[in-house]
Design an enzyme around this catalytic site. Structure first.
Site, PDB file in Angstrom:
ATOM      1  N   HIS A 124       0.824  -1.213   0.000  1.00  0.00           N
ATOM      2  CA  HIS A 124       0.000   0.000   0.000  1.00  0.00           C
ATOM      3  C   HIS A 124       0.857   1.262   0.000  1.00  0.00           C
ATOM      4  CE1 HIS A 124      -4.323  -1.314   0.731  1.00  0.00           C
ATOM      5  NE2 HIS A 124      -3.650  -2.435   0.548  1.00  0.00           N
ATOM      6  N   ASP A 125       2.021   1.205   0.633  1.00  0.00           N
ATOM      7  CA  ASP A 125       2.909   2.370   0.603  1.00  0.00           C
ATOM      8  C   ASP A 125       3.427   2.599  -0.815  1.00  0.00           C
ATOM      9  OD1 ASP A 125       4.467   4.488   1.687  1.00  0.00           O
ATOM     10  OD2 ASP A 125       6.217   3.191   1.590  1.00  0.00           O
ATOM     11  N   ASP A 160       7.631   5.524  -0.333  1.00  0.00           N
ATOM     12  CA  ASP A 160       8.188   6.698   0.338  1.00  0.00           C
ATOM     13  C   ASP A 160       7.872   6.741   1.831  1.00  0.00           C
ATOM     14  OD1 ASP A 160       5.523   7.116   0.180  1.00  0.00           O
ATOM     15  OD2 ASP A 160       5.614   8.931  -1.053  1.00  0.00           O
TER      16      ASP A 160
END
Ligand code: HEM
Length: 141
Positions: free
Chosen positions: A70-71, A78
């Site tokens: 998901h990042d 980031d």
């Protein structure tokens, strides 16, 4: 007298040269052994911390792997998924991220605390790198 045509193209040339310089500089910064001198025990520290998290909760490993995805899925890896914003518009409060489990966040926070507890490593390891290493440990035996 200067040729006005060639002067007009000067800004474009400057931009091209700057892009060339900065992209080669950025590429030169990316090294797989970057932390070998900065924080030699980094991988061991994260591995131990993630194993501790897995002992505390069986959810921590899948939750950490999913957190990593998901990042990275939004504008690159980031660590912005970890940001807590006073304006309440953080990535993790987005509808798509509602079901991310707290155990994943806790695994990353604990790994970062473990890294920063080593005086040699303190504040020298980026959050995206900690998330990537923790996600890797979550899927390794
Ligand atoms: C667009 C692609 C994807 C979609 C739409 C998607 C969607 C979902 C959904 C709906 C869940 C269940 C959430 C819940 O009910 O708690 C889930 C769980 C999960 N996903 Fe994905 N996923 C995608 C890609 C990925 C990728 C690439 C990975 C791994 C790198 C991944 C790893 C996981 C894991 C480990 C869980 C379980 C997490 C947990 O139980 O805490 N997913 N995903």
């Amino acid at each position: 007298m200067a040729n006005l045509g060639s002067l007009a193209s000067l800004p474009a040339i400057v931009v091209v040269v700057e892009v060339a310089i900065f992209s080669s500089f950025a590429a030169a910064q990316l090294r797989p052994d970057y932390y070998a001198s900065v924080c030699p025990n980094l991988e061991g520290i994260v591995r131990y911390s993630v194993k501790q998290s897995m002992v505390k909760s069986p959810i921590s490993a899948p939750a950490t792997l999913r957190l990593f995805f998901h990042d990275c899925a939004v504008m690159g890896c980031d660590a912005s998924v970890m940001i807590i914003s006073p304006t309440v518009d953080d990535k993790w409060r987005n509808y798509d991220d509602y079901s991310l489990k707290p155990e994943g966040f806790q695994t990353i926070l604990d790994a970062k605390a473990a890294v920063d507890s080593d005086p040699q490593c303190r504040y020298k390891v980026s959050c995206p790198d900690i998330i990537a290493l923790a996600a890797r440990e979550s899927v390794s035996r």
